[in-house]
Design a protein around this motif. Sequence first.
Motif, mmCIF file in Angstrom:
data_model
loop_
_atom_site.group_PDB
_atom_site.id
_atom_site.type_symbol
_atom_site.label_atom_id
_atom_site.label_comp_id
_atom_site.label_asym_id
_atom_site.label_seq_id
_atom_site.Cartn_x
_atom_site.Cartn_y
_atom_site.Cartn_z
ATOM 1 N N ASP A 21 -24.266 18.865 -32.815
ATOM 2 C CA ASP A 21 -24.791 17.609 -32.292
ATOM 3 C C ASP A 21 -25.908 17.087 -33.188
ATOM 4 O O ASP A 21 -27.069 17.483 -33.057
ATOM 5 C CB ASP A 21 -25.326 17.817 -30.870
ATOM 6 N N PRO A 22 -25.580 16.172 -34.098
ATOM 7 C CA PRO A 22 -26.627 15.630 -34.982
ATOM 8 C C PRO A 22 -27.576 14.674 -34.275
ATOM 9 O O PRO A 22 -28.512 14.164 -34.902
ATOM 10 C CB PRO A 22 -25.820 14.896 -36.061
ATOM 11 N N LEU A 23 -27.372 14.429 -32.982
ATOM 12 C CA LEU A 23 -28.234 13.502 -32.253
ATOM 13 C C LEU A 23 -29.472 14.187 -31.681
ATOM 14 O O LEU A 23 -30.393 13.517 -31.231
ATOM 15 C CB LEU A 23 -27.460 12.832 -31.118
ATOM 16 N N GLU A 24 -29.492 15.515 -31.690
ATOM 17 C CA GLU A 24 -30.666 16.268 -31.251
ATOM 18 C C GLU A 24 -31.309 16.947 -32.453
ATOM 19 O O GLU A 24 -30.619 17.355 -33.385
ATOM 20 C CB GLU A 24 -30.282 17.349 -30.228
ATOM 21 N N PRO A 67 -32.224 22.961 -25.303
ATOM 22 C CA PRO A 67 -31.276 21.845 -25.447
ATOM 23 C C PRO A 67 -31.590 20.724 -24.467
ATOM 24 O O PRO A 67 -32.326 20.902 -23.489
ATOM 25 C CB PRO A 67 -29.924 22.504 -25.127
ATOM 26 N N GLY A 68 -31.013 19.574 -24.747
ATOM 27 C CA GLY A 68 -31.197 18.434 -23.868
ATOM 28 C C GLY A 68 -32.293 17.493 -24.299
ATOM 29 O O GLY A 68 -32.476 16.431 -23.700
ATOM 30 N N PHE A 69 -33.052 17.866 -25.318
ATOM 31 C CA PHE A 69 -34.141 17.048 -25.837
ATOM 32 C C PHE A 69 -34.003 16.953 -27.359
ATOM 33 O O PHE A 69 -33.365 17.791 -27.993
ATOM 34 C CB PHE A 69 -35.506 17.661 -25.511
ATOM 35 N N THR A 70 -34.637 15.948 -27.919
ATOM 36 C CA THR A 70 -34.822 15.928 -29.358
ATOM 37 C C THR A 70 -36.302 16.144 -29.630
ATOM 38 O O THR A 70 -37.161 15.653 -28.882
ATOM 39 C CB THR A 70 -34.312 14.608 -29.978
ATOM 40 N N HIS A 71 -36.629 16.915 -30.680
ATOM 41 C CA HIS A 71 -37.979 17.445 -30.876
ATOM 42 C C HIS A 71 -38.553 17.086 -32.236
ATOM 43 O O HIS A 71 -37.824 16.896 -33.216
ATOM 44 C CB HIS A 71 -37.965 18.978 -30.769
ATOM 45 N N SER A 72 -39.874 17.057 -32.289
ATOM 46 C CA SER A 72 -40.625 17.070 -33.545
ATOM 47 C C SER A 72 -41.736 18.090 -33.372
ATOM 48 O O SER A 72 -42.044 18.504 -32.253
ATOM 49 C CB SER A 72 -41.189 15.690 -33.877
ATOM 50 N N ALA A 73 -42.356 18.505 -34.481
ATOM 51 C CA ALA A 73 -43.354 19.569 -34.370
ATOM 52 C C ALA A 73 -44.292 19.566 -35.557
ATOM 53 O O ALA A 73 -43.991 19.040 -36.629
ATOM 54 C CB ALA A 73 -42.667 20.935 -34.258
ATOM 55 N N SER A 74 -45.466 20.180 -35.347
ATOM 56 C CA SER A 74 -46.418 20.481 -36.413
ATOM 57 C C SER A 74 -47.044 21.828 -36.073
ATOM 58 O O SER A 74 -46.849 22.364 -34.981
ATOM 59 C CB SER A 74 -47.476 19.386 -36.534
ATOM 60 N N MET A 75 -47.821 22.388 -37.032
ATOM 61 C CA MET A 75 -48.440 23.696 -36.828
ATOM 62 C C MET A 75 -49.833 23.716 -37.423
ATOM 63 O O MET A 75 -50.193 22.847 -38.238
ATOM 64 C CB MET A 75 -47.605 24.809 -37.478
ATOM 65 N N SER A 89 -36.126 12.845 -24.108
ATOM 66 C CA SER A 89 -34.697 12.623 -23.893
ATOM 67 C C SER A 89 -34.532 11.175 -23.471
ATOM 68 O O SER A 89 -35.516 10.447 -23.284
ATOM 69 C CB SER A 89 -34.145 13.558 -22.814
ATOM 70 N N HIS A 90 -33.304 10.763 -23.277
ATOM 71 C CA HIS A 90 -33.106 9.378 -22.874
ATOM 72 C C HIS A 90 -33.682 9.109 -21.487
ATOM 73 O O HIS A 90 -33.994 7.962 -21.140
ATOM 74 C CB HIS A 90 -31.624 9.024 -22.894
ATOM 75 N N THR A 114 -29.909 8.603 -31.309
ATOM 76 C CA THR A 114 -30.369 9.956 -31.009
ATOM 77 C C THR A 114 -30.394 10.120 -29.493
ATOM 78 O O THR A 114 -30.223 9.156 -28.751
ATOM 79 C CB THR A 114 -31.779 10.235 -31.561
ATOM 80 N N ARG A 115 -30.645 11.336 -29.051
ATOM 81 C CA ARG A 115 -30.742 11.588 -27.611
ATOM 82 C C ARG A 115 -32.183 11.471 -27.113
ATOM 83 O O ARG A 115 -32.486 11.842 -25.985
ATOM 84 C CB ARG A 115 -30.165 12.962 -27.287
ATOM 85 N N GLY A 116 -33.077 10.974 -27.961
ATOM 86 C CA GLY A 116 -34.468 10.845 -27.575
ATOM 87 C C GLY A 116 -34.753 9.575 -26.790
ATOM 88 O O GLY A 116 -33.894 8.690 -26.647
ATOM 89 N N TRP A 117 -35.990 9.483 -26.283
ATOM 90 C CA TRP A 117 -36.452 8.305 -25.549
ATOM 91 C C TRP A 117 -36.622 7.146 -26.515
ATOM 92 O O TRP A 117 -37.284 7.261 -27.540
ATOM 93 C CB TRP A 117 -37.778 8.624 -24.864
ATOM 94 N N ASP A 118 -36.023 6.017 -26.181
ATOM 95 C CA ASP A 118 -36.084 4.850 -27.054
ATOM 96 C C ASP A 118 -37.056 3.801 -26.564
ATOM 97 O O ASP A 118 -37.098 2.686 -27.080
ATOM 98 C CB ASP A 118 -34.686 4.219 -27.191
ATOM 99 N N GLY A 119 -37.817 4.125 -25.537
ATOM 100 C CA GLY A 119 -38.727 3.139 -25.006
ATOM 101 C C GLY A 119 -38.053 2.295 -23.940
ATOM 102 O O GLY A 119 -36.845 2.371 -23.703
#
Length: 763
Positions: free
Chosen positions: A425-428, A448-456, A469-470, A555-560
């Motif tokens: 699933d390239p949408l997550e 699963p069920g969300f699309t993510h970003s991260a930093s450290m 998610s949507h 993507t499966r993320g929130w689009d506003g």
Amino acid sequence: MADDSNMNATPESGPDLTFERVFASPSIDGPSPRQAKLSPDGRYLTLLRNRDDDRERYDLWAFDRESGAWRLLVDSEKLGSGRELSEDEKMQRERARIGSLKGIVSYEWTADGQGILVPLDGDLYLAGLDGTATRLTDTEESELNPALSSKSGYVSFVRDRQLWVGQVGEDAQPITPKEADTIRWGEAEFVAQEEMGRLTGYWWNPDDSRIAVQRTDESPVGIVTRAAIGATGTKVYDQRYPVAGSANAIVELFVMDPDGGNRVKVDLTSSQDPELYDAADPNDFYLARVDWAPDGRLFVQRQNREQTVLDLIEVDPATGESSVLYVESAASPDYWINLSDNYKFLKDGSFLWWSELDGYGHLYRSFQGLRYRAGDTADPALVGTYLPIIPTTRQLTTGAWVVTKLVGVDQQAGRVFFTATTEQDPLEQHVYSTALDGSGKPTRLTEPGFTHSASMDKGAKTLLITRSSHDQPAQSYLADADGKRLAWVEQNALGADHPYAPYLASHRPAQFGTIKAADGMTDLHYKIVTPAMAPGKKYPVFYHHYSGPGPQIVTRGWDGALQQAVVDKGYIWFELDNRGSANRGVAFEQPLYRAMGSVEVDDQRAGAEFLKTLPYVDGDKIALYGWSYGGYMTLKQLQADPGLYAAGISGAPVTKWELYDTHYTERYMGDPNTVPEAYQAASALPDAAKMTDPLLLIHGMADDNVVFENSSALIAQLQEANVPFEMMLYPGYTHRVSGENISPHLWNTIFRFLESHGVTPPE
């Protein structure tokens, strides 16, 4: 295909979501913190948080991980002067896509974790953890690109085209000479900021003893006379803008002491391969990246003008002498190098590197650089080209998926952290870790069920993860190195007190699916959001697209909430990622090579034809909307298929690629002086008169990215051909036409246009 089970539903109760509410404060998406960072000792998490009464103004907040308490560190309204920013800083913010933000937009921790450098209203402050703030500068000019040295002994910034340096708490002095107005020290040139993702032009070494500083000579760059037409008058700017096929700025690199002494020029030209670079003009290259390794070595990434080769150069900081450590060629003959920040120099002298050599963006670890020319025994297609070969290179990730970001490296534990799509699933996107020595397989750390970003943090011990998610706006939390959540930073739960709560009852779910591209083989992903529909009725489509290289729209993320407002008006929201968009690998992007405005039109046509097969879609009411490249594509689609679409909205379009900048345009299209036919085919001007469907043209009249000449050229063509069209121009606005009142005006204008042409929901 999509699951149609949720397409028909009884309308729920609740107020309709208006455009006025979408863009009002507080943000209907909930809080949207920016620039989250952990203090050097890991105790504090700091971030910029927008206000409830002004969604675009940010203040600095800190979370004490020991006490579990939040507190406001810097109130931007109380501390700030309200002074207007300089034109240079305004333009830099446009390049960074933060032109609409106010208050604090960036900050930096001191190395000892006892203070924070805060730029605000063009000046600099040093904030303490006790809530105090010391003013470091007080000038009419803006302090651009402020930074602390690696050990925080010095503060540095650019003022009046010179680099200034001073010990923290003392007055800074210029350490580079004042030269002609076309000479800038310490600033990234226009194309570096706009297209290369490089916003700075100087770099401190690890022990504060030396600085690498860029010197830019803009004199060869052509001038675009930009009339920034405003509400009460017009300001004319002679902007140095390198259009495709023209000269770029001359970029040089120097290394010097903090007082400007012991200055040496870095040799960036003698190591050029004459077959890969222009021997007649050795300065015609791109300074892509500059970095200091932990051991004090200096490295430069250099691209040739064609962007088919990327050299990694090692520089002697004492002499400026350089040697090529590694050469990477494009992954296929008709392709380009996609620049990346996904690399890191490690303490043992090795480095991590992101590459698309195997057809997908993956991570490699390299210990020694070597290159060779392919000989007669190699693949005939590769004979005579340079190939990277590093016997001690280890490929850390592999597969038909894409690493999207190198998040952190725990060198002590031997772990690498990154975000990536999945083969299924390239949408997550998820957060993963894998072994630094290349053993084993990556481990997914997020659910699963969300699309993510991260930093450290610097030691890669703690993750800061953002997910959505949507059906869930962005949430952020701290997690340990195994992905276990330690504490919410912003839970943003959709409870009764959430700004979106009144509209939850009418929130419509997204449906995802695939169709075949115009080639009949490639899968294209789409998203469709339908209103609550009455059985037997057909609904209009608002077809949102970008279509160009770079962004992944679906993507499966929130689009506003914007798309929900469109759906509330009774329209179907639809979007499709055509071939050429990101995160699907080299073969998926490659069809755009010297052919912009072709394969995208074909694939988006397939999307429209698919929509016409759906029983609940009114095939005579499909309206196109796109901005920037999407605006260009609206024009190309209307020209290619008159009658297929009911109407088109073209925002800030490129209409002639010779008017756009070098680094972006030539990457995909080549040099217009050598392939003019490719540019002629890609232009939206020659076939302008073929557009017979209703067109709304929108442009900010002070646009310094897609200059207004693009639209004025189209306007003239349409008028000369007696082709009717409508337009809405925004005085004083740049490429970003947005704001609490302007955004509703823009979107209400779009839907008044559609309504006037009968592109409306059923009664």
